[in-house]
Scaffold this active site. Structure first.
Site, PDB file in Angstrom:
ATOM      1  N   SER A 142      30.124  23.397 101.869  1.00 29.97           N
ATOM      2  CA  SER A 142      30.917  22.326 102.475  1.00 29.97           C
ATOM      3  C   SER A 142      32.003  22.959 103.335  1.00 29.97           C
ATOM      4  O   SER A 142      32.275  24.165 103.216  1.00 29.97           O
ATOM      5  CB  SER A 142      31.582  21.529 101.344  1.00 29.97           C
ATOM      6  OG  SER A 142      32.573  20.660 101.823  1.00 29.97           O
ATOM      7  N   TYR A 155      36.859  21.026  93.285  1.00 26.74           N
ATOM      8  CA  TYR A 155      35.677  20.899  94.159  1.00 26.74           C
ATOM      9  C   TYR A 155      35.632  22.075  95.140  1.00 26.74           C
ATOM     10  O   TYR A 155      34.587  22.686  95.335  1.00 26.74           O
ATOM     11  CB  TYR A 155      35.743  19.558  94.907  1.00 26.74           C
ATOM     12  CG  TYR A 155      34.559  19.311  95.829  1.00 26.74           C
ATOM     13  CD1 TYR A 155      33.305  18.995  95.297  1.00 26.74           C
ATOM     14  CD2 TYR A 155      34.691  19.379  97.215  1.00 26.74           C
ATOM     15  CE1 TYR A 155      32.212  18.766  96.133  1.00 26.74           C
ATOM     16  CE2 TYR A 155      33.610  19.146  98.052  1.00 26.74           C
ATOM     17  CZ  TYR A 155      32.371  18.837  97.507  1.00 26.74           C
ATOM     18  OH  TYR A 155      31.284  18.609  98.345  1.00 26.74           O
TER      19      TYR A 155
HETATM   20  P1  NDP Z   1      25.154  11.819  97.229  1.00 28.38           P
HETATM   21  O1  NDP Z   1      26.068  11.362  96.151  1.00 28.38           O
HETATM   22  O2  NDP Z   1      24.505  10.802  98.086  1.00 28.38           O
HETATM   23  O3  NDP Z   1      24.004  12.744  96.603  1.00 28.38           O
HETATM   24  C1  NDP Z   1      24.212  13.595  95.526  1.00 28.38           C
HETATM   25  C2  NDP Z   1      22.872  13.934  94.905  1.00 28.38           C
HETATM   26  O4  NDP Z   1      23.063  14.870  93.835  1.00 28.38           O
HETATM   27  C3  NDP Z   1      22.157  12.726  94.331  1.00 28.38           C
HETATM   28  O5  NDP Z   1      20.804  12.757  94.719  1.00 28.38           O
HETATM   29  C4  NDP Z   1      22.278  12.920  92.823  1.00 28.38           C
HETATM   30  O6  NDP Z   1      21.124  12.410  92.175  1.00 28.38           O
HETATM   31  C5  NDP Z   1      22.287  14.441  92.743  1.00 28.38           C
HETATM   32  N1  NDP Z   1      22.822  14.913  91.475  1.00 28.38           N
HETATM   33  C6  NDP Z   1      24.072  14.753  90.973  1.00 28.38           C
HETATM   34  N2  NDP Z   1      24.154  15.294  89.741  1.00 28.38           N
HETATM   35  C7  NDP Z   1      22.923  15.811  89.463  1.00 28.38           C
HETATM   36  C8  NDP Z   1      22.367  16.488  88.347  1.00 28.38           C
HETATM   37  N3  NDP Z   1      23.075  16.753  87.239  1.00 28.38           N
HETATM   38  N4  NDP Z   1      21.066  16.878  88.410  1.00 28.38           N
HETATM   39  C9  NDP Z   1      20.327  16.602  89.501  1.00 28.38           C
HETATM   40  N5  NDP Z   1      20.795  15.967  90.577  1.00 28.38           N
HETATM   41  C10 NDP Z   1      22.074  15.568  90.551  1.00 28.38           C
HETATM   42  O7  NDP Z   1      26.008  12.842  98.096  1.00 28.38           O
HETATM   43  P2  NDP Z   1      25.641  13.852  99.303  1.00 28.38           P
HETATM   44  O8  NDP Z   1      24.278  13.624  99.821  1.00 28.38           O
HETATM   45  O9  NDP Z   1      26.791  13.799 100.222  1.00 28.38           O
HETATM   46  O10 NDP Z   1      25.719  15.234  98.526  1.00 28.38           O
HETATM   47  C11 NDP Z   1      24.784  16.284  98.684  1.00 28.38           C
HETATM   48  C12 NDP Z   1      25.523  17.608  98.720  1.00 28.38           C
HETATM   49  O11 NDP Z   1      26.300  17.672  99.916  1.00 28.38           O
HETATM   50  C13 NDP Z   1      26.490  17.851  97.567  1.00 28.38           C
HETATM   51  O12 NDP Z   1      26.356  19.177  97.118  1.00 28.38           O
HETATM   52  C14 NDP Z   1      27.856  17.635  98.226  1.00 28.38           C
HETATM   53  O13 NDP Z   1      28.863  18.349  97.548  1.00 28.38           O
HETATM   54  C15 NDP Z   1      27.587  18.176  99.612  1.00 28.38           C
HETATM   55  N6  NDP Z   1      28.509  17.779 100.685  1.00 28.38           N
HETATM   56  C16 NDP Z   1      28.681  16.450 100.999  1.00 28.38           C
HETATM   57  C17 NDP Z   1      29.565  16.090 101.991  1.00 28.38           C
HETATM   58  C18 NDP Z   1      29.842  14.652 102.319  1.00 28.38           C
HETATM   59  O14 NDP Z   1      30.830  14.385 103.041  1.00 28.38           O
HETATM   60  N7  NDP Z   1      29.055  13.704 101.860  1.00 28.38           N
HETATM   61  C19 NDP Z   1      30.283  17.099 102.782  1.00 28.38           C
HETATM   62  C20 NDP Z   1      29.983  18.457 102.413  1.00 28.38           C
HETATM   63  C21 NDP Z   1      29.118  18.765 101.409  1.00 28.38           C
HETATM   64  P3  NDP Z   1      21.073  11.681  90.757  1.00 28.38           P
HETATM   65  O15 NDP Z   1      22.390  10.999  90.533  1.00 28.38           O
HETATM   66  O16 NDP Z   1      19.916  10.725  90.902  1.00 28.38           O
HETATM   67  O17 NDP Z   1      20.765  12.761  89.772  1.00 28.38           O
END
Ligand code: NDP
Length: 249
Positions: A142, A155
Site C-alpha cells: 500500500s 496497518y
Molecule cells: P476488500 O475489503 O474489498 O477485500 C479484502 C479481501 O480480503 C476480501 O476478499 C476478504 O475476503 C479477504 N480477507 C480478509 N480476511 C481474510 C482472511 N482471514 N482469509 C482470507 N481472506 C481474507 O478490500 P481491498 O480489495 O481494498 O483489499 C485488498 C488488499 O488491498 C488488502 O491487502 C488491502 O490492505 C490493500 N489495499 C487497499 C487499498 C484501498 O484503498 N482499498 C489501498 C492499498 C492497499 P473474506 O472476508 O471473504 O474472507
C-alpha cells in the site's frame, strides 16, 4: 509479451474489491483463477460470472491466517490444475484506530491476516514454483507500506513488513529460482476495506476522502497486475505505486 493462456493463478482476498477485479481480468486473459477467501457465496457468484464470460475459476474456501486452511486450498488447486504459476497475496484488513484506543484484538487481526497470511500462502506455493523453476508472486502492500500516517500505525507497520518481505523475496528468488516478485502499492481504492473500521469517527474520516478525489477502482489495480505479468520474462516490475491522480498526500 509473455503468453498467459492456460497459466494458473491463486488469488487471495478474491471475494471483493481488488482481488475480485483481478480475478475477472486475469480470467479474461485466459488464466485459470483459483479464487480464495472466506465468503463462499461471494466466490461462487464470481465463479459463475467468470465462467459465463468464457473463463475458468475454482472456488477455494480459505482463511489465510490459518496455515492448514491455506495448505488445503493450495493442494486442491494443484490437484485440479496441475500447478500454480501466479500467486496474488492480496487478502488484507484495515480496521483503523488510534493507538491509545488499545484495540489490541484488531492489531493482532491485522498482523495475522496482512503479514502471517502472506507468509502462509507464500510458504505453501513457493515450493511448487521452485520445483518448476518459474513463477510470479504479487504482494499487495500500500502507500501505507511506503509512508506512515497517524491513526494507521499498526496497518502501516503490517504493510511496511510486506514491502520489505517483497524486496527480500525478489532478491532471493529471481536469480536462483527464476521467480519474479511484484509489490503492489495502491493509494485509495474504492472497495469494502473501510467497512471493517469499528470506530465511527475514523470510518467517517476515511469515507470523507471520497469527496476529495476520484478513488481508483479495483479494475485499475487489476490492470497493473496484468501489465506486470505480460512483461517479458527478463523484466521484473518490482514495485508498482499506483495513485489516484488527485490524491495529494
Ligand atoms: P476488500 O475489503 O474489498 O477485500 C479484502 C479481501 O480480503 C476480501 O476478499 C476478504 O475476503 C479477504 N480477507 C480478509 N480476511 C481474510 C482472511 N482471514 N482469509 C482470507 N481472506 C481474507 O478490500 P481491498 O480489495 O481494498 O483489499 C485488498 C488488499 O488491498 C488488502 O491487502 C488491502 O490492505 C490493500 N489495499 C487497499 C487499498 C484501498 O484503498 N482499498 C489501498 C492499498 C492497499 P473474506 O472476508 O471473504 O474472507
Amino acid at each position: 509479451m509473455t503468453n498467459l493462456e492456460g497459466k494458473v493463478a491463486l488469488i487471495t482476498g478474491a471475494s471483493s474489491g481488488i482481488g475480485a477485479a483481478t480475478a475477472r481480468k486475469l480470467a479474461k486473459a485466459g488464466i485459470i483463477v483459483g479464487i480464495a477467501a472466506r465468503r463462499l457465496d461471494r466466490l461462487t457468484g464470481l465463479k459463475n460470472e467468470i465462467e459465463a464470460d468464457g473463463g475458468t475459476a475454482m472456488v477455494l474456501e480459505m482463511d489465510v491466517a490459518d496455515a492448514r486452511s491455506v495448505n488445503s486450498g493450495v493442494t486442491s488447486l494443484i490437484e485440479k490444475h496441475r500447478t500454480i504459476d501466479i500467486l496474488f497475496n492480496n487478502a488484507g484488513l484495515m480496521p483503523l484506530s488510534d493507538i491509545d484506543a488499545f484495540n489490541t484484538d484488531e492489531w493482532h487481526q491485522m498482523v495475522d491476516v496482512n503479514i502471517k497470511g502472506v507468509l502462509n500462502t507464500t510458504a505453501a506455493v513457493l515450493p511448487h514454483m521452485i520445483g518448476q523453476k518459474s513463477g510470479h508472486v504479487f504482494n499487495t502492500s500500500s502507500i501505507a507500506g511506503r509512508k506512515v500516517f497517524k491513526g494507521l500505525t499498526v496497518y502501516c507497520a503490517t504493510k511496511h513488513a510486506i514491502t520489505a518481505f517483497s524486496d527480500g523475496l525478489r532478491m532471493e528468488m529471481g536469480k536462483k529460482h527464476n521467480i519474479r516478485v511484484t509489490c503492489i502499492q495502491p493509494g485509495a481504492v474504492a472497495t469494502e476495506l473501510y467497512e471493517h473500521i469499528s470506530d465511527p469517527a475514523v470510518r467517517q474520516q476515511m469515507e470523507d476522502l471520497r469527496k476529495e478525489m476520484t478513488f481508483l477502482e479495483g479494475d485499475d489495480i487489476a490492470g497493473t497486475v496484468l501489465y506486470a505479468l505480460q512483461a517479458p520474462g527478463h523484466v521484473d516490475l518490482a514495485e508498482m505505486f499506483i495513485m489516484p491522480t488527485r490524491q495529494d498526500w
